[in-house]
Design an enzyme around this catalytic site. Structure first.
Site, PDB file in Angstrom:
ATOM      1  N   ASP A 168      47.642 -32.185 -43.216  1.00  0.00           N
ATOM      2  CA  ASP A 168      47.617 -31.182 -44.291  1.00  0.00           C
ATOM      3  C   ASP A 168      49.092 -30.906 -44.584  1.00  0.00           C
ATOM      4  OD1 ASP A 168      45.957 -29.269 -45.940  1.00  0.00           O
ATOM      5  OD2 ASP A 168      47.157 -27.800 -44.911  1.00  0.00           O
ATOM      6  N   LYS A 217      39.853 -26.348 -38.901  1.00  0.00           N
ATOM      7  CA  LYS A 217      41.223 -26.398 -39.418  1.00  0.00           C
ATOM      8  C   LYS A 217      42.140 -25.976 -38.283  1.00  0.00           C
ATOM      9  CE  LYS A 217      43.524 -27.100 -43.273  1.00  0.00           C
ATOM     10  NZ  LYS A 217      43.247 -28.037 -44.375  1.00  0.00           N
TER      11      LYS A 217
HETATM   12  P1  NDP Z   1      52.331 -32.878 -52.241  1.00  0.00           P
HETATM   13  O1  NDP Z   1      53.197 -32.095 -51.328  1.00  0.00           O
HETATM   14  O2  NDP Z   1      52.350 -34.363 -52.230  1.00  0.00           O
HETATM   15  O3  NDP Z   1      52.599 -32.427 -53.768  1.00  0.00           O
HETATM   16  C1  NDP Z   1      52.556 -31.117 -54.183  1.00  0.00           C
HETATM   17  C2  NDP Z   1      53.117 -31.064 -55.598  1.00  0.00           C
HETATM   18  O4  NDP Z   1      53.001 -29.743 -56.097  1.00  0.00           O
HETATM   19  C3  NDP Z   1      54.609 -31.405 -55.641  1.00  0.00           C
HETATM   20  O5  NDP Z   1      54.897 -32.035 -56.855  1.00  0.00           O
HETATM   21  C4  NDP Z   1      55.236 -30.013 -55.569  1.00  0.00           C
HETATM   22  O6  NDP Z   1      56.542 -29.953 -56.104  1.00  0.00           O
HETATM   23  C5  NDP Z   1      54.293 -29.260 -56.453  1.00  0.00           C
HETATM   24  N1  NDP Z   1      54.399 -27.841 -56.210  1.00  0.00           N
HETATM   25  C6  NDP Z   1      54.401 -27.200 -55.029  1.00  0.00           C
HETATM   26  N2  NDP Z   1      54.549 -25.895 -55.203  1.00  0.00           N
HETATM   27  C7  NDP Z   1      54.632 -25.709 -56.544  1.00  0.00           C
HETATM   28  C8  NDP Z   1      54.791 -24.589 -57.363  1.00  0.00           C
HETATM   29  N3  NDP Z   1      54.883 -23.361 -56.839  1.00  0.00           N
HETATM   30  N4  NDP Z   1      54.831 -24.763 -58.710  1.00  0.00           N
HETATM   31  C9  NDP Z   1      54.738 -25.991 -59.253  1.00  0.00           C
HETATM   32  N5  NDP Z   1      54.592 -27.101 -58.511  1.00  0.00           N
HETATM   33  C10 NDP Z   1      54.543 -26.950 -57.185  1.00  0.00           C
HETATM   34  O7  NDP Z   1      50.861 -32.330 -51.954  1.00  0.00           O
HETATM   35  P2  NDP Z   1      49.469 -32.991 -52.333  1.00  0.00           P
HETATM   36  O8  NDP Z   1      49.556 -33.675 -53.652  1.00  0.00           O
HETATM   37  O9  NDP Z   1      48.952 -33.726 -51.166  1.00  0.00           O
HETATM   38  O10 NDP Z   1      48.575 -31.678 -52.441  1.00  0.00           O
HETATM   39  C11 NDP Z   1      48.521 -30.906 -53.649  1.00  0.00           C
HETATM   40  C12 NDP Z   1      47.350 -29.937 -53.511  1.00  0.00           C
HETATM   41  O11 NDP Z   1      46.144 -30.654 -53.295  1.00  0.00           O
HETATM   42  C13 NDP Z   1      47.448 -28.934 -52.353  1.00  0.00           C
HETATM   43  O12 NDP Z   1      46.812 -27.735 -52.771  1.00  0.00           O
HETATM   44  C14 NDP Z   1      46.600 -29.593 -51.267  1.00  0.00           C
HETATM   45  O13 NDP Z   1      46.099 -28.649 -50.325  1.00  0.00           O
HETATM   46  C15 NDP Z   1      45.497 -30.179 -52.125  1.00  0.00           C
HETATM   47  N6  NDP Z   1      44.727 -31.256 -51.507  1.00  0.00           N
HETATM   48  C16 NDP Z   1      45.357 -32.408 -51.110  1.00  0.00           C
HETATM   49  C17 NDP Z   1      44.606 -33.427 -50.548  1.00  0.00           C
HETATM   50  C18 NDP Z   1      45.240 -34.717 -50.181  1.00  0.00           C
HETATM   51  O14 NDP Z   1      44.497 -35.622 -49.755  1.00  0.00           O
HETATM   52  N7  NDP Z   1      46.530 -34.897 -50.347  1.00  0.00           N
HETATM   53  C19 NDP Z   1      43.160 -33.292 -50.296  1.00  0.00           C
HETATM   54  C20 NDP Z   1      42.581 -32.066 -50.827  1.00  0.00           C
HETATM   55  C21 NDP Z   1      43.364 -31.092 -51.378  1.00  0.00           C
HETATM   56  P3  NDP Z   1      57.831 -29.900 -55.127  1.00  0.00           P
HETATM   57  O15 NDP Z   1      58.144 -31.329 -54.873  1.00  0.00           O
HETATM   58  O16 NDP Z   1      58.863 -29.213 -55.974  1.00  0.00           O
HETATM   59  O17 NDP Z   1      57.472 -29.116 -53.912  1.00  0.00           O
END
Ligand code: NDP
Length: 444
Positions: free
Chosen positions: A166, A126
């Site tokens: 990431d 990482k």
């Molecule tokens: P995005 O940034 O695309 O989406 C994150 C989502 O979570 C957004 O809707 C965001 O809302 C919301 N969010 C963030 N903080 C909060 C909070 N405190 N309370 C409620 N909602 C919140 O990220 P990803 O979808 O790519 O990733 C989501 C998770 O999945 C992370 O933990 C990431 O590490 C994990 N992950 C992702 C992978 C990938 O391929 N994308 C692979 C493996 C794991 P807002 O728009 O308001 O910030």
């Protein structure tokens, strides 16, 4: 003192000021006690846990760049190369002001086990920087990325270490990083994943984490005599993982009734209309509350609370620690019988412990969201072959990988007398493969 407790004490002593890393080591080693106790003499003699908890290499470097006002800015850059027993290091780069060595070591450590579970030849790593891309111009982001790669290129390569995106590192950043790597090294090779489709990216990578989450959920349900079709599902988040989890769950006949963002959540009892969400989030980059403008029968609530909606299945897909003990109790009281984690560490330790204790069907993020890194591994394969597979080919491989991850976690849990405990099963299955390779490769 048991070997696990001894090593944990050593990790705390030898890595001062790294609480996230300590916590990750504790959680993982605790869930591995069964396998470690059963092999204690051999593992002690070979120093397995000492080696397993010490990164092979941590590179830390200065990243100077020039902002739009002509001033020099300096950030910290890192790459943690944790374990290469089963393949070249693989893991994302995170650009966020909170980034430090502790967080990257915690993520790198977890990545070793996640990558092992995918069955692909990928070690764990990482990296990243405390640089914040938010509010920066494209030129500033490019300047930063070029400087970052001017040091990082010495430490990576298609057969050595293959970083991905990431938090804060998406297609734009990967493009700039790739361009600089190619320029410095003269090598057009699959050194990074998450690339654009015109220069080596893989079809289905965008969908992979969300689709993979639902594929493994489906496997877990089937293995326990249940099915996804007709079930009511809660999804949190409305980002990449949430959107494609929702899409696949709907394709398999479930009714998804919620989504959220950091401001609030929507409840649509008739089932989420995903085209509306995609338009808000992927096209207009708006807020989830705008959903009710298009679908007035749905309800928007400001703040937390998505886990108070009655449902059968919960898929936390937003962020770490978004589901605490109170939320877990509410979900159980409302009839939720299955939880699969799309995000990394969305359930707190207490919530996870409750799910395991109550023996609901619980698939931890390490296994449930591994479809993302698995498809990055497939991008590496395509780059090495100099071929591009179709969407269907990649998706089929992803399905097979998720089925296989479920089978491994299920089998390991059964072998160690904790059937249905997929937290222990996933950690044990990932660990066994890495340890086997470490033992075979001698003292390195
Ligand atoms: P995005 O940034 O695309 O989406 C994150 C989502 O979570 C957004 O809707 C965001 O809302 C919301 N969010 C963030 N903080 C909060 C909070 N405190 N309370 C409620 N909602 C919140 O990220 P990803 O979808 O790519 O990733 C989501 C998770 O999945 C992370 O933990 C990431 O590490 C994990 N992950 C992702 C992978 C990938 O391929 N994308 C692979 C493996 C794991 P807002 O728009 O308001 O910030």
């Amino acid at each position: 003192m048991s070997y696990v407790d001894e090593i944990y004490a050593k990790v705390v002593e030898q890595n001062p000021g790294e609480p996230e890393f300590h916590q990750a080591v504790k959680e993982v080693l605790d869930s591995l006690r069964l396998v470690i106790d059963a092999n204690e003499d051999r593992y002690r003699k070979e120093g397995i846990l000492e080696r397993f908890t010490e990164p092979e290499r941590v590179v830390s470097f200065r990243v100077p760049w020039v902002d739009d006002k002509g001033n020099v800015q300096v950030n910290k850059g890192y790459r943690v190369q944790f374990n290469s027993a089963i393949g070249p290091y693989k893991g994302g780069l995170r650009f966020h002001p909170s980034v430090n060595q502790s967080i990257l070591k915690f993520l790198g450590f977890e990545q070793v086990l996640k990558n092992s579970l995918t069955g692909l030849p990928m070690g764990g790593g990482k990296g990243g920087s405390n640089f914040d891309p938010k509010g920066k111009s494209d030129r500033e982001v490019m300047s930063f990325c070029q400087s970052f790669m001017t040091e990082l290129y010495r430490h990576i390569g298609k057969d050595a270490d293959v970083p991905a995106g990431d938090i804060g590192v998406g297609g734009r950043e990967i493009g700039y990083l790739f361009g600089q790597y190619k320029r410095i090294t003269k090598l057009y090779e699959g050194v990074l994943t998450g690339k654009g489709l015109t220069f080596g990216g893989s079809l289905a990578r965008t969908q992979a984490t969300g689709y993979g989450l639902v594929y493994i959920l489906d496997e877990m349900l089937k293995a326990n005599g249940k099915e996804l079709a007709g079930k009511t599902v809660l999804v949190s988040g409305s980002g990449n993982v949430a959107i494609y989890a929702c899409e696949k769950a709907q394709q398999l006949g479930a009714k998804v009734v919620s989504m959220s963002d950091s401001n609030g959540y929507i409840y649509d009892p008739d089932g989420i209309q995903l085209d509306v969400v995609k338009d808000i989030k992927e096209v207009r980059r708006g807020r989830i509350k705008e959903y009710v403008d298009a679908v007035p029968t749905a309800k928007y609530t400001e703040g937390k609370g998505v886990w108070t909606i009655p449902a059968d299945i919960a898929l936390p897909c937003a962020t770490q620690n978004e589901l605490n003990l109170e939320d877990a109790k509410t979900l159980l009281a409302n009839g939720v019988f299955a939880v699969a984690e799309g995000a990394n560490m969305p359930s707190t330790r207490e919530a996870t412990d409750l799910f395991v204790e109550k023996k609901i069907l619980f698939m931890p993020g390490k296994a449930a969201n591994a479809g993302g890194v698995a498809t990055s591994g497939l991008e590496q394969s395509q780059n090495s072959l100099r071929l591009s597979w179709t969407f269907e080919e990649v998706d089929q491989r992803l399905q097979n990988i998720m089925k296989d991850i479920f089978a491994k976690a299920d089998d390991a849990a059964k072998r160690y007398g904790v059937p249905g405990n997929y937290v222990a099963g996933a950690n044990i299955a990932g660990f066994e493969k890495v340890v086997d390779a470490m033992l075979a490769q001698g003292i390195v």
